[in-house]
Scaffold this motif. Structure first.
Motif, PDB file in Angstrom:
ATOM      1  N   GLU A   1      28.922  59.826  35.286  1.00  0.00           N
ATOM      2  CA  GLU A   1      29.546  58.731  36.026  1.00  0.00           C
ATOM      3  C   GLU A   1      28.667  57.491  36.029  1.00  0.00           C
ATOM      4  OE1 GLU A   1      30.960  57.582  40.580  1.00  0.00           O
ATOM      5  OE2 GLU A   1      30.189  59.600  40.135  1.00  0.00           O
ATOM      6  N   GLY A   2      27.361  57.675  36.283  1.00  0.00           N
ATOM      7  CA  GLY A   2      26.471  56.520  36.406  1.00  0.00           C
ATOM      8  C   GLY A   2      26.092  55.879  35.097  1.00  0.00           C
ATOM      9  N   ARG A   3      26.021  56.684  34.026  1.00  0.00           N
ATOM     10  CA  ARG A   3      25.535  56.157  32.751  1.00  0.00           C
ATOM     11  C   ARG A   3      26.645  55.832  31.755  1.00  0.00           C
ATOM     12  NH1 ARG A   3      20.230  54.601  33.231  1.00  0.00           N
ATOM     13  NH2 ARG A   3      19.104  56.132  34.512  1.00  0.00           N
ATOM     14  N   VAL A   4      27.793  56.477  31.893  1.00  0.00           N
ATOM     15  CA  VAL A   4      28.847  56.321  30.890  1.00  0.00           C
ATOM     16  C   VAL A   4      30.111  55.706  31.484  1.00  0.00           C
ATOM     17  CG1 VAL A   4      30.275  57.501  29.174  1.00  0.00           C
ATOM     18  CG2 VAL A   4      27.925  58.296  29.603  1.00  0.00           C
ATOM     19  N   ILE A   5      30.701  56.381  32.501  1.00  0.00           N
ATOM     20  CA  ILE A   5      32.041  56.010  32.957  1.00  0.00           C
ATOM     21  C   ILE A   5      32.027  54.699  33.737  1.00  0.00           C
ATOM     22  CG2 ILE A   5      33.992  56.745  34.360  1.00  0.00           C
ATOM     23  CD1 ILE A   5      33.227  59.623  33.728  1.00  0.00           C
ATOM     24  N   SER A   6      31.244  54.632  34.816  1.00  0.00           N
ATOM     25  CA  SER A   6      31.253  53.426  35.661  1.00  0.00           C
ATOM     26  C   SER A   6      30.810  52.170  34.925  1.00  0.00           C
ATOM     27  CB  SER A   6      30.374  53.654  36.900  1.00  0.00           C
ATOM     28  OG  SER A   6      30.977  54.599  37.751  1.00  0.00           O
ATOM     29  N   PRO A   7      29.726  52.192  34.114  1.00  0.00           N
ATOM     30  CA  PRO A   7      29.369  50.961  33.392  1.00  0.00           C
ATOM     31  C   PRO A   7      30.441  50.486  32.433  1.00  0.00           C
ATOM     32  CG  PRO A   7      27.514  52.482  33.429  1.00  0.00           C
ATOM     33  CD  PRO A   7      28.706  53.242  33.948  1.00  0.00           C
ATOM     34  N   GLN A   8      31.142  51.440  31.786  1.00  0.00           N
ATOM     35  CA  GLN A   8      32.166  51.048  30.820  1.00  0.00           C
ATOM     36  C   GLN A   8      33.435  50.533  31.495  1.00  0.00           C
ATOM     37  OE1 GLN A   8      31.828  50.893  27.499  1.00  0.00           O
ATOM     38  NE2 GLN A   8      29.698  51.552  27.705  1.00  0.00           N
ATOM     39  N   ILE A   9      33.791  51.122  32.629  1.00  0.00           N
ATOM     40  CA  ILE A   9      35.062  50.778  33.282  1.00  0.00           C
ATOM     41  C   ILE A   9      34.882  49.708  34.346  1.00  0.00           C
ATOM     42  CG2 ILE A   9      36.969  51.691  34.665  1.00  0.00           C
ATOM     43  CD1 ILE A   9      36.585  54.356  33.272  1.00  0.00           C
ATOM     44  N   LEU A  10      33.896  49.915  35.225  1.00  0.00           N
ATOM     45  CA  LEU A  10      33.705  48.987  36.338  1.00  0.00           C
ATOM     46  C   LEU A  10      32.723  47.873  36.011  1.00  0.00           C
ATOM     47  CD1 LEU A  10      33.598  51.272  39.507  1.00  0.00           C
ATOM     48  CD2 LEU A  10      35.253  49.484  39.004  1.00  0.00           C
ATOM     49  N   GLY A  11      31.574  48.245  35.402  1.00  0.00           N
ATOM     50  CA  GLY A  11      30.517  47.272  35.210  1.00  0.00           C
ATOM     51  C   GLY A  11      29.996  46.813  36.557  1.00  0.00           C
ATOM     52  N   ASN A  12      29.733  45.514  36.683  1.00  0.00           N
ATOM     53  CA  ASN A  12      29.320  44.938  37.963  1.00  0.00           C
ATOM     54  C   ASN A  12      30.407  43.979  38.421  1.00  0.00           C
ATOM     55  OD1 ASN A  12      27.763  44.397  40.197  1.00  0.00           O
ATOM     56  ND2 ASN A  12      26.439  42.924  39.151  1.00  0.00           N
ATOM     57  N   THR A  13      31.590  44.526  38.657  1.00  0.00           N
ATOM     58  CA  THR A  13      32.787  43.706  38.840  1.00  0.00           C
ATOM     59  C   THR A  13      32.661  42.729  39.997  1.00  0.00           C
ATOM     60  OG1 THR A  13      34.084  45.562  38.015  1.00  0.00           O
ATOM     61  CG2 THR A  13      35.271  43.816  39.135  1.00  0.00           C
ATOM     62  N   LEU A  14      32.246  43.214  41.172  1.00  0.00           N
ATOM     63  CA  LEU A  14      32.266  42.386  42.369  1.00  0.00           C
ATOM     64  C   LEU A  14      30.942  41.702  42.640  1.00  0.00           C
ATOM     65  CD1 LEU A  14      34.316  44.703  44.745  1.00  0.00           C
ATOM     66  CD2 LEU A  14      35.121  42.911  43.227  1.00  0.00           C
ATOM     67  N   LYS A  15      29.877  42.056  41.919  1.00  0.00           N
ATOM     68  CA  LYS A  15      28.572  41.414  42.078  1.00  0.00           C
ATOM     69  C   LYS A  15      28.111  41.452  43.535  1.00  0.00           C
ATOM     70  CE  LYS A  15      29.746  38.258  38.321  1.00  0.00           C
ATOM     71  NZ  LYS A  15      31.165  38.627  38.254  1.00  0.00           N
TER      72      LYS A  15
ATOM     73  N   ILE B   1      39.925  41.536  42.063  1.00  0.00           N
ATOM     74  CA  ILE B   1      40.594  42.647  42.738  1.00  0.00           C
ATOM     75  C   ILE B   1      41.294  43.555  41.738  1.00  0.00           C
ATOM     76  CG2 ILE B   1      42.332  43.269  44.445  1.00  0.00           C
ATOM     77  CD1 ILE B   1      39.768  42.045  45.561  1.00  0.00           C
ATOM     78  N   SER B   2      41.935  42.976  40.731  1.00  0.00           N
ATOM     79  CA  SER B   2      42.611  43.816  39.734  1.00  0.00           C
ATOM     80  C   SER B   2      41.610  44.674  38.973  1.00  0.00           C
ATOM     81  CB  SER B   2      43.396  42.941  38.757  1.00  0.00           C
ATOM     82  OG  SER B   2      42.530  42.060  38.053  1.00  0.00           O
ATOM     83  N   SER B   3      40.477  44.089  38.586  1.00  0.00           N
ATOM     84  CA  SER B   3      39.452  44.864  37.878  1.00  0.00           C
ATOM     85  C   SER B   3      38.899  45.969  38.770  1.00  0.00           C
ATOM     86  CB  SER B   3      38.316  43.945  37.413  1.00  0.00           C
ATOM     87  OG  SER B   3      38.800  42.950  36.536  1.00  0.00           O
ATOM     88  N   TYR B   4      38.668  45.647  40.040  1.00  0.00           N
ATOM     89  CA  TYR B   4      38.089  46.643  40.952  1.00  0.00           C
ATOM     90  C   TYR B   4      39.064  47.786  41.208  1.00  0.00           C
ATOM     91  CZ  TYR B   4      36.158  48.746  45.157  1.00  0.00           C
ATOM     92  OH  TYR B   4      35.674  49.644  46.079  1.00  0.00           O
ATOM     93  N   VAL B   5      40.325  47.454  41.514  1.00  0.00           N
ATOM     94  CA  VAL B   5      41.310  48.489  41.846  1.00  0.00           C
ATOM     95  C   VAL B   5      41.536  49.414  40.660  1.00  0.00           C
ATOM     96  CG1 VAL B   5      43.734  48.883  42.408  1.00  0.00           C
ATOM     97  CG2 VAL B   5      42.437  47.160  43.656  1.00  0.00           C
ATOM     98  N   ARG B   6      41.799  48.838  39.489  1.00  0.00           N
ATOM     99  CA  ARG B   6      42.034  49.669  38.304  1.00  0.00           C
ATOM    100  C   ARG B   6      40.797  50.507  37.972  1.00  0.00           C
ATOM    101  NH1 ARG B   6      45.229  45.225  36.246  1.00  0.00           N
ATOM    102  NH2 ARG B   6      43.379  44.318  35.308  1.00  0.00           N
ATOM    103  N   GLY B   7      39.638  49.857  37.984  1.00  0.00           N
ATOM    104  CA  GLY B   7      38.424  50.577  37.638  1.00  0.00           C
ATOM    105  C   GLY B   7      38.103  51.686  38.613  1.00  0.00           C
ATOM    106  N   GLN B   8      38.254  51.407  39.918  1.00  0.00           N
ATOM    107  CA  GLN B   8      37.915  52.404  40.925  1.00  0.00           C
ATOM    108  C   GLN B   8      38.848  53.609  40.844  1.00  0.00           C
ATOM    109  OE1 GLN B   8      35.228  51.508  42.570  1.00  0.00           O
ATOM    110  NE2 GLN B   8      35.009  53.377  43.773  1.00  0.00           N
ATOM    111  N   LEU B   9      40.128  53.374  40.626  1.00  0.00           N
ATOM    112  CA  LEU B   9      41.075  54.483  40.520  1.00  0.00           C
ATOM    113  C   LEU B   9      40.839  55.311  39.265  1.00  0.00           C
ATOM    114  CD1 LEU B   9      44.369  52.751  41.734  1.00  0.00           C
ATOM    115  CD2 LEU B   9      42.998  54.421  42.974  1.00  0.00           C
ATOM    116  N   ILE B  10      40.533  54.657  38.156  1.00  0.00           N
ATOM    117  CA  ILE B  10      40.261  55.393  36.917  1.00  0.00           C
ATOM    118  C   ILE B  10      38.987  56.229  37.056  1.00  0.00           C
ATOM    119  CG2 ILE B  10      39.680  55.142  34.481  1.00  0.00           C
ATOM    120  CD1 ILE B  10      41.501  52.675  34.428  1.00  0.00           C
ATOM    121  N   VAL B  11      37.947  55.632  37.650  1.00  0.00           N
ATOM    122  CA  VAL B  11      36.701  56.370  37.847  1.00  0.00           C
ATOM    123  C   VAL B  11      36.916  57.547  38.795  1.00  0.00           C
ATOM    124  CG1 VAL B  11      34.372  56.221  38.824  1.00  0.00           C
ATOM    125  CG2 VAL B  11      35.212  54.414  37.323  1.00  0.00           C
ATOM    126  N   ALA B  12      37.695  57.327  39.878  1.00  0.00           N
ATOM    127  CA  ALA B  12      37.965  58.418  40.823  1.00  0.00           C
ATOM    128  C   ALA B  12      38.708  59.564  40.138  1.00  0.00           C
ATOM    129  CB  ALA B  12      38.774  57.891  42.009  1.00  0.00           C
TER     130      ALA B  12
END
Length: 398
Positions: free
Chosen positions: A316-330, A235-246
């Motif tokens: 977003e798809g190639r740079v930001i999300s993979p670096q910040i979120l990755g596949n956090t929740l699988k 949850i911490s990885s998802y929340v932080r990552g999602q807010l940063i990406v947004a």
């Protein structure tokens, strides 16, 4: 003699057809357990009225707790970093709170007036934009379907408005006042209590798992600690990552729209950032008002807006999300789409935003509970149990 007789009766019972076909039958056991679960759900539906006080309490306490938790996951790394720089915990929290207050003051004085002017202009001119869009679609397709449909809708809505105002004015007014007061009270409670909850979470958040485990039986504390650690990690990885990406998406749209000279660039960029909190669908939904404004402006503006959208999606798809979120929740994308539809239908906007982390929590609890059931029920092969445990470890180590 009596004990031998009892053992003999027990042995005969275990050899009977009732034991073999009913009691010791896996299919029958599963059906009975399922029947009990559905019966409990049915009974809970019949006595749902007794849970209304709990629902009221959760509706009051829930929003500040949710927002405090979100800000905790976002700000806790900053507080930890300041603490490593020889700040005390309380000083670090005070510094972060002061920085937030400063950002709010700057936003109210400089950013909010711009958004207010752009929103007022957008709302005022939206009928013109929409009608122009319908006319251009008719010209493009060579029909009058869209404009005719809009004319019928305007006539119908005019008649409905006149009849509705004549018949239900008092009810609507009273209900609207009550709803407005209730919403205003809820917003006030949330704004007042969230900073206090957030302060104590930042100060003593690491003690929350120990306080939960203290009230649980000793034998299950180890497993529960693993579950709580997994939940906190995901949850911490998802929340932080999602807010940063947004935030990154909002800035990219704002910069892109400003460069091409699109009207309402800041408002549309902020709207895109908020909509990006909805996975997969948010960016496309955020493009709808931008595309409408661009179509009314000129065909060239529409092309440039689509170019901005393509560049944003690539970054977003190639740079930001993979670096910040990755596949956090699988979670598979198809599951996410269905989850968004169901959560949105049941809980509205908050369901769309919080449905995915809620599902991730349930997934962890169910998977860990199922692993425990496999181990202690004896209904599964030892090799299958080993493979499943190794699978969980592999997923945790990703």
């Amino acid at each position: 003699m009596k004990e031998h007789h009892n053992d003999s009766r027990t042995t005969n019972f275990k050899q009977s057809w009732f034991w073999k076909q009913i009691i010791n039958n896996k299919v029958v056991s599963v059906l009975l357990v399922s029947l009990l679960i559905f019966f409990n759900i049915f009974m809970l539906g019949k006595i749902s009225g007794i849970f209304q006080p709990i629902e009221i309490v959760l509706s009051i306490v829930g929003p500040p707790v949710v927002f405090s938790t979100i800000f905790y996951y976002l700000l806790n790394p900053v507080v930890d970093w300041l603490e490593k720089k020889r700040f005390t915990r309380n000083t670090a929290i005070a510094f972060v709170f002061s920085l937030i207050i400063l950002l709010i003051i700057v936003g109210i004085n400089f950013i909010v007036p711009i958004i207010q002017r752009q929103l007022e202009s957008l709302i005022e001119n939206w009928p013109v934009y929409w009608n122009s869009l319908m006319v251009q679609l008719d010209e493009l397709l060579g029909t009058e379907a869209f404009t005719g449909f809009m004319d019928k809708m305007s006539e119908t809505s005019l008649i409905d408005n006149l009849s509705g105002q004549a018949s239900g004015f008092l009810n609507v007014t009273v209900g609207g006042i009550g709803s407005f007061i209730g919403t205003l009270t809820q917003v006030g409670i949330t704004l007042f209590t969230t900073p206090f909850i957030l302060y104590y979470l930042l100060k003593e958040g690491d003690k929350v798992p120990d306080n939960i485990l203290r009230v649980l039986p000793t034998k299950i504390r180890g497993n529960m600690r693993e579950i709580l650690e997994d939940i906190n990690k995901q949850i911490s990885s998802y929340v932080r990552g999602q807010l940063i990406v947004a935030a990154a998406v909002g800035i990219m749209f704002w910069v892109g729209f400003s460069i091409i000279g699109l009207d309402f660039a800041l408002t549309l960029g902020i709207f895109a950032g908020f909509m990006n909190l909805i996975p997969y669908l948010g960016s496309f939904l955020a493009m709808i008002p931008a595309v409408i404004v661009a179509i009314v402006d000129s065909p060239f503006m529409l092309v440039t807006v689509l170019v901005v959208f393509g560049i944003e999606q690539f970054l977003e798809g190639r740079v930001i999300s993979p670096q910040i979120l990755g596949n956090t929740l699988k979670i598979h994308p198809i599951n996410i789409i269905f989850l968004l539809l169901v959560a949105g239908r049941l809980f509205g906007v908050m369901g769309v935003i919080l449905g995915i982390p809620g599902y991730a929590v349930l997934k962890i609890i169910v998977s860990r509970t199922f692993a425990w059931y496999q181990k202690y029920s004896g209904l599964y092969e030892e090799q299958d149990l080993t493979d499943y445990s190794e699978l969980i470890k592999k997923e945790d180590n990703r």
